[in-house]
Design an enzyme around this catalytic site. Sequence first.
Site, PDB file in Angstrom:
ATOM      1  N   ASN B 390       0.596  -1.078   0.328  1.00 23.44           N
ATOM      2  CA  ASN B 390      -0.192  -0.122   0.082  1.00 23.44           C
ATOM      3  C   ASN B 390       0.618   1.555   0.111  1.00 23.44           C
ATOM      4  O   ASN B 390       1.228   1.703  -1.177  1.00 23.44           O
ATOM      5  CB  ASN B 390      -1.113   0.276   1.507  1.00 23.44           C
ATOM      6  CG  ASN B 390      -2.362   1.364   1.083  1.00 23.44           C
ATOM      7  OD1 ASN B 390      -2.300   2.005   0.130  1.00 23.44           O
ATOM      8  ND2 ASN B 390      -2.711   0.923   2.042  1.00 23.44           N
ATOM      9  N   ASP B 391       1.511   1.368   1.335  1.00 23.88           N
ATOM     10  CA  ASP B 391       2.517   3.080   0.957  1.00 23.88           C
ATOM     11  C   ASP B 391       3.547   2.482   0.515  1.00 23.88           C
ATOM     12  O   ASP B 391       3.434   4.019   0.400  1.00 23.88           O
ATOM     13  CB  ASP B 391       3.168   2.987   2.485  1.00 23.88           C
ATOM     14  CG  ASP B 391       1.752   2.768   3.808  1.00 23.88           C
ATOM     15  OD1 ASP B 391       0.560   3.730   3.155  1.00 23.88           O
ATOM     16  OD2 ASP B 391       1.729   2.565   4.819  1.00 23.88           O
ATOM     17  N   VAL B 392       3.313   2.324  -0.106  1.00 24.98           N
ATOM     18  CA  VAL B 392       5.075   1.365  -1.058  1.00 24.98           C
ATOM     19  C   VAL B 392       4.806   1.753  -2.367  1.00 24.98           C
ATOM     20  O   VAL B 392       5.918   2.742  -3.146  1.00 24.98           O
ATOM     21  CB  VAL B 392       5.931   0.266  -1.034  1.00 24.98           C
ATOM     22  CG1 VAL B 392       6.757   0.460   0.005  1.00 24.98           C
ATOM     23  CG2 VAL B 392       4.997  -0.301  -1.624  1.00 24.98           C
TER      24      VAL B 392
END
Lengths: 98, 462
Positions: B390-392
């Site tokens: 997600n964040d990456v």
Amino acid sequence: MTEIVDPLVMNLTVFVLAIFIGYHVVWNVTPALHTPLMAVTNAVSGIIIVGAMLAAKPQEMDIGTILGLVAVTLAAINVFGGFLVTQRMLSMFKKKGK
Amino acid sequence: MSANSVSLAYLVAAVLFILTLKGLSSPTTARRGNMFGMIGMAIAVLTTLSVTHNWQYILIAIAVGGSIGALVARRIEMTAMPELVAAMHSLVGLAAVLVAMAAFNNPVAYGIALPGELLHGSNRIELFIGTFVGAITFTGSIIAFGKLSGKLSGRPLRFMGQHWLNLALGIAMLAFGIAFFLEPSWTPFLIMTAIALLLGVLLIMPIGGADMPVVVSMLNSYSGWAAAGIGFTLNNNMLIIAGSLVGSSGAILSYIMCKAMNRAFFNVILGGFGGEASVAGEEDGVQKNHRSGSADDAAFLMGNADSVIIVPGYGLAVARAQHAINEMSKVLTEKGVKVRYAIHPVAGRMPGHMNVLLAEAEVPYEQVVEMDEINNEFADTDVVLVIGANDVVNPAAKNDKSSSIYGMPILDVYKARTVLVVKRSMATGYAGLDNDLFYMDKTMMVFGDAKKVVEDVIKALA
């Protein structure tokens, strides 16, 4: 020079040079192998087992030798566990290719 | 053995340890490197054994510890590597403390003082440093182990005046260290050790789950410094060299992890990331629309693509979908699709974790590409499959200056022609941020368990 260099200075020399070697060698490690790197460095830091064995060395048993034996056991977990789990991981990378 | 031969044998072992790390520069030489390490350790242990008296007891201790270690190494699951590594750091820390205590108890046995003589001033300083680094490593690693294995909450634990308390404890520890230097006796030594043990707990408790890769690397480094510290006390160059190698290795990994997460090292140490930001995504209140599809749709898109890049995150490992994803890429490859995997440095929970998880699933090595090498190719890629990450892949890191992850290097997934995202729900990732990638017109969400979705895709492709 008749003065004897303090062992602390000699140790410091080795320490600083070893950090330089470590720095250069580790930057060359491929990122894909960073987890095995951590596992193997874990095993290498188990080298403290040598210090532990020297603590357990004297013939007459006292609190110091017992502490030493406990430390030998703990460090042995690291040495064996670390090298073997690294080997297991690296063999997964080896099976690569078509 | 004479003292000279012992020292020379130690030199050989030290060189072998350097070659061990050098071997890890490529997977082809890594196994030989590990072998060098084992030989080096065997030389070191056997040499030391030859100068000890209690060799029977020592051998028993090695056999007991060795069997436990071997058993764990055989049984451990690759997803649990971070916990194992943290647990092992704590052992090194504790061993360092015990050795320091033994050295203080009987300096004559170590040859660092003559009978009836007090410890030398420089030895007292070394003992102090070796002990407190070891003690912090010990308790800090236990907390890290608890957080990684889920036995403790991954949320950062914070309270008022935390940093001041730590500072006060640090100063108190130093004061007792000085007291020990002036008058070497057990009381200041033990109080100093107890404070260091407490500090280890307090330093790691406030650090959030997302920052664990940095913490594990940092404790890796500490465990090395602890060994080096004991090397100073015992005037043992091999311990100093091996300890420094480990210490610098851990420090470099911490640096790489911090850079990959765009976090300043001191912010990580001071803690608190990943706790309070968890409501960030709700602030604008605007209903954003996403497009969702089925596994069949995903299979159709990938089956007709020329090139597919898979972006795996820790969610993939949690769902145990590594083998399924390898099956899927085999099927796609047979259909003539070019399949590759893009690895973000913090995919997984420790440096390089995702590479090991994919290797375990027998994903071919050449298909796995690091972020820097593959980022230019997303624009020419037909389909990107984001699975459990997600964040990456959050474009906010590039274009939203107000975002808490702004500046973090990401995989440029948003540049691809079509993006498929496999997720259980629209929930946020570690950083607690909403992800604009999920609302792009070219993005299709496939909801469900990663393993189930991938298996359905395989069925649909067949």
